[in-house]
Design a protein around this motif. Structure first.
Motif, PDB file in Angstrom:
ATOM      1  N   ARG A 104       7.521   0.849  -7.145  1.00  0.00           N
ATOM      2  CA  ARG A 104       9.262   0.103  -7.965  1.00  0.00           C
ATOM      3  C   ARG A 104       9.606   0.124  -9.250  1.00  0.00           C
ATOM      4  NH1 ARG A 104      10.700  -1.617  -3.281  1.00  0.00           N
ATOM      5  NH2 ARG A 104       9.589  -1.297  -1.515  1.00  0.00           N
ATOM      6  N   LYS A 162      10.371   2.009   2.920  1.00  0.00           N
ATOM      7  CA  LYS A 162      11.301   1.219   2.651  1.00  0.00           C
ATOM      8  C   LYS A 162      11.768   1.080   1.362  1.00  0.00           C
ATOM      9  CE  LYS A 162      14.007  -2.774   2.415  1.00  0.00           C
ATOM     10  NZ  LYS A 162      13.766  -4.192   1.349  1.00  0.00           N
ATOM     11  N   THR A 165      13.354   5.417   1.160  1.00  0.00           N
ATOM     12  CA  THR A 165      14.908   4.264   2.031  1.00  0.00           C
ATOM     13  C   THR A 165      15.494   3.869   0.364  1.00  0.00           C
ATOM     14  OG1 THR A 165      14.637   3.692   3.822  1.00  0.00           O
ATOM     15  CG2 THR A 165      16.475   4.010   3.311  1.00  0.00           C
ATOM     16  N   GLU A 166      15.046   3.633  -0.024  1.00  0.00           N
ATOM     17  CA  GLU A 166      15.576   3.044  -1.546  1.00  0.00           C
ATOM     18  C   GLU A 166      15.646   4.068  -2.384  1.00  0.00           C
ATOM     19  OE1 GLU A 166      13.252  -0.409  -3.062  1.00  0.00           O
ATOM     20  OE2 GLU A 166      14.001  -1.224  -0.893  1.00  0.00           O
TER      21      GLU A 166
END
Lengths: 177, 623
Positions: A104, A162, A165-166
């Motif tokens: 992230r 997730k 997707t980001e």
């Protein structure tokens, strides 16, 4: 009009496992939708129309569940009474969380313009490799009836999905879609 | 010996009668009607041999409405009683319309309490549904004269981007015109059907629909007679009109460069531009002249002029591919729809992006109507049941408002319809007996940025502590893309239901304006969302402390109560306009300050519990 089987795998004549034949799934879906879709009952009485609406909706839900790897995994676990919504702290290892935070951070640190596109592609490839590895590992756990293990892997899949997707959303933003 | 032929019981007795059904393309500028005649489906001409019916209606006192070319010729002469582009009024409120299109010449009916735009004409107040019904009636009359019989049903096409309100009103207009609607069909799907049946193709099809004022792109897959819409996208403010405007601007700039020329009116410029556009479809270089002035325009200059418009169409194509998870190489066919796709530059750009030439065999103005006619023939039962099937998707996400004005998406966009999805919600306050359900459509995270579709209430929820009640909310979208929503309290079975009808009075803006906004505003949404979430946390803590104070307030000394009250006040003021970090800080502070109070309450309750009667004693009392 027929009634439909409640188990999605039985509904599409597929073995109840992680690996499914996607072509067989979509062929069977189209075949059955051809029988129950409301368009087939455009001139029918209201109760038949309503029944067609329900059956067709159910078929769509079943198809979308099996088509998506993540939803298929959750559904397989639910057939063994495992609720993936229930997350135990012990399901999430510290290693996994650290890895997620690192990935992230990588995503957040990329420049907010088109110059980040190449790195976004790299990051997506990295995440995709991890996803494929974990999907394999889910299949193995599940085949070995290790459902608790499979649930742990499921949560990893959830994180990775997730993230992907980001990454996609980040790419769209930078391309100005 | 010849055998006697015996028919299977219940089998087909004779060739069934051909039932009359039509396809209708109810367009913004022109409308068409089609039906199966002989070997294929064709559009039906009027008595003068015209296939296109201008979507213009002229109202006269005490007489029936004039529709089509006659009405169109009165647009300049009698603008107040002649209505064009009524399709743009469908599903909109008057206020919304005025803010979007200030140039409407009409006098509107202020007495409508539903806020729908209705135009005061010589034959009374007319709203979009009535005007559309007049156009439909004209097409029905044409078809019945041509087919020599009465119609049993019609398939009417709508833009893929039409929202629930617009679809519902299209259906209402058909009912008013006495038509039995077999199906509302998305325009791009209809176009693919028109091509799909001529060839026995399998594969993925892009439908590229560039009309006068809108652009739609859809990705469909065709396999074994089943069309599945994989994704839709587009831009409702992009079309051939924009090309005209771009050329007009270029002509004006050329004129001012020449110097000493009076630049003509915008209308004249647009006329010159439109003429130039059409001429450039046939030749590489043309001359534009106005009075004594003239200029050459080449195809390559035109390419530069409209480069931005073309880029926008290609961006939408890219996006639709992305939504469906496909690559350019996965596309087998590209179907061109809409007059603007006659432009060679558009065709070239599409061919270049997809790496193959688009299909242009069918007249791009008629292709949608022809597809609708084919589908009508199937639905009425003239074609065998297994011929083909259309699976559409819903174009925009549908969701519900949750605490903090946030949207919880229930059915994401591009989900195949019909579809039913349920989700459980719970109460926010202790003793809450009513829940208001606010149904919204759109991609953004905040309710205020989405379109409001309906509101209804679930009453008589048994009073319980916050979070204990279970309310299941079910969204059902039918094959026409129309939504109904029901809510049920699971312990009592108490139910409330609503069929979502158009709701007016909303300043919602244009649909895929909303879609584009959702992406460009993703960043802003995130901060707004975290503020909302912080406010929600703060509210919950404040509520919990308020109810604790009511019960056990006497546990606190005066000083302690003062400190707590100050901290409460501080949070209450910060949560109104503070950042998410500030609100979190104040919430955390109040949490700290109230922790002693919480501990005291806990001690008291433990003490009470220890003092209380044992289970056995209770049981004895029951006996």
């Amino acid at each position: 009009m027929q009634s439909l089987k409640s188990n999605y795998f039985q509904l599409f004549n597929l073995p109840q496992s992680w690996d499914i034949d996607q072509d067989a799934l979509s062929d069977e879906y189209r075949k059955q939708q051809g029988e129950v879709h409301p368009d087939r009952f455009a001139g029918a009485i209201d109760t038949e129309k309503l029944r067609a609406l329900q059956l067709s909706s159910y078929l769509n839900e079943a198809y979308e569940t099996l088509k998506s790897p993540l939803r298929r995994a959750a559904y397989l676990l639910s057939l063994h009474d495992i609720d993936v919504e229930q997350v135990d702290q012990s399901d999430l290892s510290m290693d996994l969380l650290l890895e997620q935070i690192q990935l992230r951070e990588k995503l957040d640190e990329l420049p907010k313009d088109e110059s980040a596109l190449v790195d976004l592609d790299k990051l997506r490839a990295e995440v995709t490799v991890k996803l494929e590895r974990q999907e394999k590992s889910f299949a193995e756990c599940f085949a070995a009836a290790n459902y608790d293990g499979a649930k742990k892997v499921y949560h990893e899949l959830q994180f990775l999905n997730k993230l992907r997707t980001e990454i996609d959303a980040g790419e769209e933003l930078r391309l100005g879609y | 010996m010849a055998l006697l032929q015996i028919q299977e019981p219940g089998g087909k007795q004779a060739k069934p009668l051909h039932r009359l059904a039509v396809g209708i393309d109810l367009g913004t500028t022109n409308s068409l009607v089609s039906a199966s005649c002989g070997p294929g489906v064709k559009t039906l001409p009027d008595s003068a041999g015209q296939h296109l019916l201008p979507s213009v209606v002229h109202y006269r006192k005490g007489e029936t409405a004039l529709v089509g070319f006659e009405a169109k010729s009165l647009l300049v002469e009698d603008p107040l009683n002649t209505i064009a582009s009524a399709k743009r009024l469908l599903g909109k409120s008057l206020a919304e319309l005025k803010s979007q299109q200030g140039y409407l010449p009409f006098e509107f009916d202020g007495s409508r309490d539903d806020g729908a735009p209705a135009i005061l004409t010589a034959s009374g107040s007319k709203d979009a549904v009535q005007i559309s019904a007049d156009i439909l009636s004209t097409l029905v009359a044409r078809a019945e004269a041509s087919l020599k019989g009465s119609l049993e049903g019609a398939v009417i096409t709508v833009p893929a981007y039409f929202n629930d309100a617009q679809r519902q009103q299209t259906k209402d207009a058909a009912q008013l015109a006495g038509l039995n609607v077999l199906r509302l069909l998305n325009e791009p799907t209809a176009a693919a059907v028109a091509y799909g049946l001529d060839s026995e193709d399998q594969g993925n099809i892009i439908v590229f629909d560039l009309g006068g004022g809108t652009f739609d792109v859809s990705l469909l897959s065709l396999k074994r007679g089943v069309f599945e819409v994989l994704a839709t996208g587009g831009d409702t403010s992009l079309g051939g009109d924009d090309v005209d405007h771009a050329i007009a601007d270029w002509i004006a700039s050329q004129m001012s460069e020449s110097g000493g020329i009076e630049i003509p009116s915008k209308a004249r410029l647009l006329q010159l531009a439109n003429g130039a556009k059409h001429q450039l479809s046939d030749s590489k270089v043309i001359t534009i002249s106005s009075d004594a002035w003239s200029v050459e325009l080449t195809e390559s200059v035109l390419k530069e002029i409209i480069a931005d418009l073309i880029r926008r169409t290609i961006t939408s194509c890219r996006r639709v591919l992305r939504d469906a998870g496909l690559a350019v190489g996965d596309i087998d066919n590209i179907v061109m729809v809409g007059g603007s796709t006659r432009m060679p530059l558009v065709r070239e750009a599409v061919a270049e992006f997809f790496g193959k030439a688009p299909l242009t065999d069918i007249d791009p103005d008629k292709v949608v109507a022809i597809g609708a006619g084919i589908q009508a023939d199937v639905l009425i039962g003239n074609k065998s049941a297994d011929s083909f099937l259309l699976l559409d998707v819903n174009p925009l996400s549908l969701g519900i408002e949750t605490m903090g004005e946030l949207v919880e998406k229930i059915i994401p966009r591009n989900t195949t319809i019909p579809v039913a999805k349920a989700q459980e919600f719970t109460t926010f306050k202790d003793g809450q007996t009513v829940m208001t359900l606010h149904v919204v459509q759109g991609e953004r995270e905040l309710v205020s940025d989405c379109r409001s579709l309906a509101r209804f209430e679930l009453r008589e929820i048994p009073a319980m502590v916050a979070g204990a009640a279970k309310i299941r909310v079910t969204f059902q979208v039918d094959a026409d893309g129309l939504l109904s929503v029901s809510a049920e309290e699971l312990s009592t079975g108490k139910k409330a239901e609503i069929q979502v009808k158009p709701s007016y009075g909303l300043e919602s803006g244009i649909i895929e304006g909303m879609l584009q906004d959702s992406h460009s505003n993703a960043q802003i949404d995130m901060e707004t969302r975290s503020i909302k979430e912080a406010q929600l946390d703060a509210t919950q803590l404040l509520d919990a402390i308020a109810s604790a104070l009511r019960i056990d307030g006497d546990l606190l000394s005066e000083d302690e109560a003062n400190v707590l009250a100050k901290s409460i006040q501080k949070l209450e003021s910060i949560m109104i306009d503070g950042s998410s970090v500030q609100i979190h800080g104040a919430t955390e502070e109040l949490n700290q300050v109230s922790s002693d109070f919480a501990a005291k309450r806990m001690d008291l309750h433990i003490a009470n519990a220890l003092r209380g009667e044992s289970i056995e004693e209770v049981e004895k009392q029951v006996d």
